[in-house]
Design an enzyme around this catalytic site. Sequence first.
Site, mmCIF file in Angstrom:
data_model
loop_
_atom_site.group_PDB
_atom_site.id
_atom_site.type_symbol
_atom_site.label_atom_id
_atom_site.label_comp_id
_atom_site.label_asym_id
_atom_site.label_seq_id
_atom_site.Cartn_x
_atom_site.Cartn_y
_atom_site.Cartn_z
ATOM 1 N N ASP A 192 15.578 -0.694 85.380
ATOM 2 C CA ASP A 192 14.619 -1.368 86.254
ATOM 3 C C ASP A 192 14.164 -2.624 85.517
ATOM 4 O OD1 ASP A 192 12.506 -1.748 88.230
ATOM 5 O OD2 ASP A 192 11.160 -1.090 86.639
ATOM 6 N N MET A 193 13.619 -3.589 86.229
ATOM 7 C CA MET A 193 13.220 -4.840 85.574
ATOM 8 C C MET A 193 11.712 -4.955 85.351
ATOM 9 S SD MET A 193 15.908 -7.524 87.272
ATOM 10 C CE MET A 193 15.178 -8.929 86.437
ATOM 11 N N THR A 236 17.070 -2.888 90.399
ATOM 12 C CA THR A 236 15.755 -3.493 90.596
ATOM 13 C C THR A 236 15.343 -3.576 92.066
ATOM 14 O OG1 THR A 236 14.512 -5.573 90.213
ATOM 15 C CG2 THR A 236 16.870 -5.788 90.566
ATOM 16 N N ASN A 279 9.937 3.690 92.914
ATOM 17 C CA ASN A 279 11.281 3.293 93.355
ATOM 18 C C ASN A 279 12.341 3.617 92.292
ATOM 19 O OD1 ASN A 279 10.571 1.222 91.599
ATOM 20 N ND2 ASN A 279 11.251 -0.426 92.921
#
Length: 247
Positions: free
Chosen positions: A14-15, A48, A201
């Site tokens: 993830d970012m 992402t 998420n």
Amino acid sequence: MEQMKKEIKLVALDMDGTLLTNEHEISDYTKKVIEKALEKGVHVVLSTGRWLQSCYPYAVTLKLPSYLVTSNGGEIYTVEKEIIEQHLLDADKMEKMWTLGKEIGLSMWIVSTEGVFRETPPGQFQDYKWLKFGCDSYDKEKLDKMVKELSYIEGLELTNSLPTNLEANPKGVSKASALETVCKKLDFTMQEVMAVGDSLNDMKMIQAAGIGVAMGNAQEAIKKAADYVTDTNNNDGVAKAIERFVL
């Protein structure tokens, strides 16, 4: 744990709140560790909520060789920007969500294949291909109300990328389902994946991966679901997890 080390062939990152510091940068230390993983033949994939344009420059900086999972799994690209998979939201649903958000008084952004609209909607929703709806508020009651309203709309996958926001994709779309597609392309299994994230998420990919890692700054539910909790995003948590399980 030693056993785990041998198995990881792909690292999904993830970012925001994970790979990136709060200043939206990747630390030099983390860059070096990712470079070592790539040298070892491990695939590193950005996974992402961001759309392609806002994550692509980071992939270039890191010299990532394979795939990009964007818009929470709404799209999968090669690093040459060739599209592998795309899941679109119905324009009428997007318009309905926008109207609801406006009535409740939320700040909104909506992602189309052409770009992101913030606060001002497009002239005609029908003229665009839609990937993701997002809204945020520091007023929990407003967010809760929006969750309730959206639960009446069929065919949505609801999640968040911060405790203060809410995101909607088409039903069944997630970072986990997108990573499964990537694994098939590379001939890996999800058991050979280490997934790192901080928000809802990221939940499905953390649960589906062989090693699910939560950031030190992750939402509590993510920490509970993960196999391991690493350091925070401002303290090289990603690099530390890669060193522990991959290198």
